[in-house]
Design a protein around this motif. Structure first.
Motif, PDB file in Angstrom:
ATOM      1  N   ARG A  61      -7.840 -46.061  16.083  1.00 50.97           N
ATOM      2  CA  ARG A  61      -6.597 -45.317  15.892  1.00 50.97           C
ATOM      3  C   ARG A  61      -6.844 -43.947  15.280  1.00 50.97           C
ATOM      4  O   ARG A  61      -6.248 -42.946  15.686  1.00 50.97           O
ATOM      5  CB  ARG A  61      -5.651 -46.134  15.017  1.00 50.97           C
ATOM      6  N   MET A  62      -7.759 -43.858  14.307  1.00 54.93           N
ATOM      7  CA  MET A  62      -8.080 -42.579  13.683  1.00 54.93           C
ATOM      8  C   MET A  62      -8.779 -41.648  14.670  1.00 54.93           C
ATOM      9  O   MET A  62      -8.513 -40.437  14.692  1.00 54.93           O
ATOM     10  CB  MET A  62      -8.955 -42.808  12.453  1.00 54.93           C
ATOM     11  N   LYS A  63      -9.669 -42.189  15.514  1.00 52.78           N
ATOM     12  CA  LYS A  63     -10.309 -41.362  16.534  1.00 52.78           C
ATOM     13  C   LYS A  63      -9.282 -40.832  17.527  1.00 52.78           C
ATOM     14  O   LYS A  63      -9.376 -39.680  17.979  1.00 52.78           O
ATOM     15  CB  LYS A  63     -11.377 -42.176  17.265  1.00 52.78           C
ATOM     16  N   GLY A  64      -8.302 -41.650  17.871  1.00 44.22           N
ATOM     17  CA  GLY A  64      -7.252 -41.178  18.765  1.00 44.22           C
ATOM     18  C   GLY A  64      -6.444 -40.050  18.147  1.00 44.22           C
ATOM     19  O   GLY A  64      -6.094 -39.070  18.822  1.00 44.22           O
ATOM     20  N   GLU A  65      -6.124 -40.160  16.852  1.00 44.75           N
ATOM     21  CA  GLU A  65      -5.393 -39.090  16.186  1.00 44.75           C
ATOM     22  C   GLU A  65      -6.211 -37.801  16.142  1.00 44.75           C
ATOM     23  O   GLU A  65      -5.682 -36.703  16.362  1.00 44.75           O
ATOM     24  CB  GLU A  65      -5.021 -39.533  14.764  1.00 44.75           C
ATOM     25  N   ILE A  66      -7.522 -37.924  15.882  1.00 49.02           N
ATOM     26  CA  ILE A  66      -8.380 -36.732  15.870  1.00 49.02           C
ATOM     27  C   ILE A  66      -8.434 -36.104  17.259  1.00 49.02           C
ATOM     28  O   ILE A  66      -8.396 -34.864  17.405  1.00 49.02           O
ATOM     29  CB  ILE A  66      -9.791 -37.108  15.380  1.00 49.02           C
ATOM     30  N   GLY A  67      -8.510 -36.940  18.288  1.00 41.08           N
ATOM     31  CA  GLY A  67      -8.509 -36.407  19.649  1.00 41.08           C
ATOM     32  C   GLY A  67      -7.218 -35.680  19.980  1.00 41.08           C
ATOM     33  O   GLY A  67      -7.242 -34.605  20.608  1.00 41.08           O
ATOM     34  N   ARG A  68      -6.087 -36.221  19.561  1.00 35.57           N
ATOM     35  CA  ARG A  68      -4.810 -35.548  19.839  1.00 35.57           C
ATOM     36  C   ARG A  68      -4.703 -34.228  19.070  1.00 35.57           C
ATOM     37  O   ARG A  68      -4.137 -33.255  19.574  1.00 35.57           O
ATOM     38  CB  ARG A  68      -3.660 -36.478  19.471  1.00 35.57           C
ATOM     39  N   ILE A  69      -5.249 -34.187  17.858  1.00 29.59           N
ATOM     40  CA  ILE A  69      -5.237 -32.926  17.101  1.00 29.59           C
ATOM     41  C   ILE A  69      -6.098 -31.879  17.807  1.00 29.59           C
ATOM     42  O   ILE A  69      -5.731 -30.704  17.891  1.00 29.59           O
ATOM     43  CB  ILE A  69      -5.738 -33.170  15.668  1.00 29.59           C
ATOM     44  N   GLY A  70      -7.256 -32.305  18.331  1.00 36.17           N
ATOM     45  CA  GLY A  70      -8.092 -31.364  19.072  1.00 36.17           C
ATOM     46  C   GLY A  70      -7.406 -30.847  20.322  1.00 36.17           C
ATOM     47  O   GLY A  70      -7.515 -29.653  20.661  1.00 36.17           O
ATOM     48  N   GLU A  71      -6.701 -31.730  21.034  1.00 32.64           N
ATOM     49  CA  GLU A  71      -5.974 -31.280  22.223  1.00 32.64           C
ATOM     50  C   GLU A  71      -4.882 -30.280  21.861  1.00 32.64           C
ATOM     51  O   GLU A  71      -4.684 -29.275  22.559  1.00 32.64           O
ATOM     52  CB  GLU A  71      -5.376 -32.490  22.932  1.00 32.64           C
ATOM     53  N   ALA A  72      -4.171 -30.537  20.757  1.00 32.76           N
ATOM     54  CA  ALA A  72      -3.138 -29.596  20.333  1.00 32.76           C
ATOM     55  C   ALA A  72      -3.749 -28.249  19.954  1.00 32.76           C
ATOM     56  O   ALA A  72      -3.176 -27.193  20.240  1.00 32.76           O
ATOM     57  CB  ALA A  72      -2.361 -30.181  19.155  1.00 32.76           C
ATOM     58  N   ARG A  73      -4.903 -28.262  19.327  1.00 32.09           N
ATOM     59  CA  ARG A  73      -5.566 -27.013  18.955  1.00 32.09           C
ATOM     60  C   ARG A  73      -5.961 -26.224  20.190  1.00 32.09           C
ATOM     61  O   ARG A  73      -5.824 -24.991  20.240  1.00 32.09           O
ATOM     62  CB  ARG A  73      -6.793 -27.322  18.104  1.00 32.09           C
ATOM     63  N   GLU A  74      -6.476 -26.921  21.204  1.00 30.37           N
ATOM     64  CA  GLU A  74      -6.837 -26.229  22.444  1.00 30.37           C
ATOM     65  C   GLU A  74      -5.617 -25.632  23.127  1.00 30.37           C
ATOM     66  O   GLU A  74      -5.671 -24.507  23.659  1.00 30.37           O
ATOM     67  CB  GLU A  74      -7.545 -27.202  23.376  1.00 30.37           C
ATOM     68  N   LYS A  75      -4.501 -26.329  23.105  1.00 31.28           N
ATOM     69  CA  LYS A  75      -3.288 -25.788  23.723  1.00 31.28           C
ATOM     70  C   LYS A  75      -2.811 -24.539  22.994  1.00 31.28           C
ATOM     71  O   LYS A  75      -2.387 -23.559  23.618  1.00 31.28           O
ATOM     72  CB  LYS A  75      -2.198 -26.857  23.717  1.00 31.28           C
TER      73      LYS A  75
END
Length: 250
Positions: A183-197
């Protein structure tokens, strides 16, 4: 024909002292505690507490109020339940201690993987029960050996399950930790995607002709001479906002 006795109640009656738990008795006990300076949540039956505050003397209370004060919890991990003594420090009895025949192998691997043995015992239990029913349909006095076999099988099943509980607890804890890491890895991945956007949005604004943004306070030399002071201030605020956003994401 003799009259069949009628069952008075399907369950035993509650203890008689439940009648003392009334609102009137509760209010009276609360008032006595208030007069003695005892905290309302204090339920020990000693004359003084561990911090030397006064407490009610249970022997001086009326009989109907004594039952409202619960006894002290056991300090030696020994207690009685339904008249049977229990000791929390005592090791769990084994089948040998109970003089019950062990029906499964004693290999350590059985404790870690008891499923196949539990299935075999469950099938034997069902077969023994069917044999018991068939024997009693012919002669009701033939039930003792079948009942003893059923008891032995049931004890063995419970013993296997109890031995498996520590391993099951560890596996459950490992599974919960793995789910939390995922779950924590998924949250980190979503934060990275938001940063790229956000980075792509900034790049798109820059490519659209708005010019590169600069931190607050930096003067933009690419200002058209025809722009008035209000337009320059608006663009400066925009650049400052983008700079703050970039600093936050960086």
């Amino acid at each position: 024909m003799a009259e069949q006795p009628r069952m008075a109640a399907p369950f035993p009656a509650p203890p008689p002292f439940y009648k003392h738990f009334t609102k009137q008795n509760t209010a009276q006990l609360r008032q006595l505690r208030k007069d003695a300076g005892v905290p309302a949540h204090h339920d020990q039956d000693a004359t003084t507490t561990t911090d030397q505050r006064p407490n009610l003397d249970i022997l001086s209370l009326p009989p109907e109020l004594r039952y409202l004060i619960p006894p002290q919890p056991p300090t030696d991990n020994k207690f009685k339940a339904f008249g049977i003594p229990h000791d929390l420090n005592a090791p769990s009895p084994t089948l040998a201690d109970l003089q019950i025949e062990q029906l499964y192998p004693s290999h350590p691997s059985v404790r870690l993987n008891p499923q196949s043995h539990l299935i075999s015992l469950a099938r034997s239990q069902l077969t023994t029960y069917l044999a018991l029913v068939g024997a009693m349909s012919q002669d009701a006095e033939q039930w003792p050996p079948f009942a003893e076999d059923l008891e032995t099988i049931t004890f063995n099943m419970h013993d296997l399950i109890n031995q498996y509980r520590p391993h099951q607890a560890r596996e459950t804890l490992i599974m919960g930790m793995e789910e939390r890491v995922a779950r924590m890895k998924g949250e980190i991945g979503r934060i990275g995607e938001a940063r790229e956007k956000v980075a792509q949005l900034l790049q798109g604004l820059e490519d659209a002709g708005s010019g590169p943004w600069r931190p607050a306070g930096e003067v933009d030399v690419r200002v058209d001479r025809g722009e008035d002071a209000a337009e320059r201030k608006r663009k400066a605020r925009q650049r400052a906002a983008w700079a703050a956003l970039e600093q936050e994401m960086g």
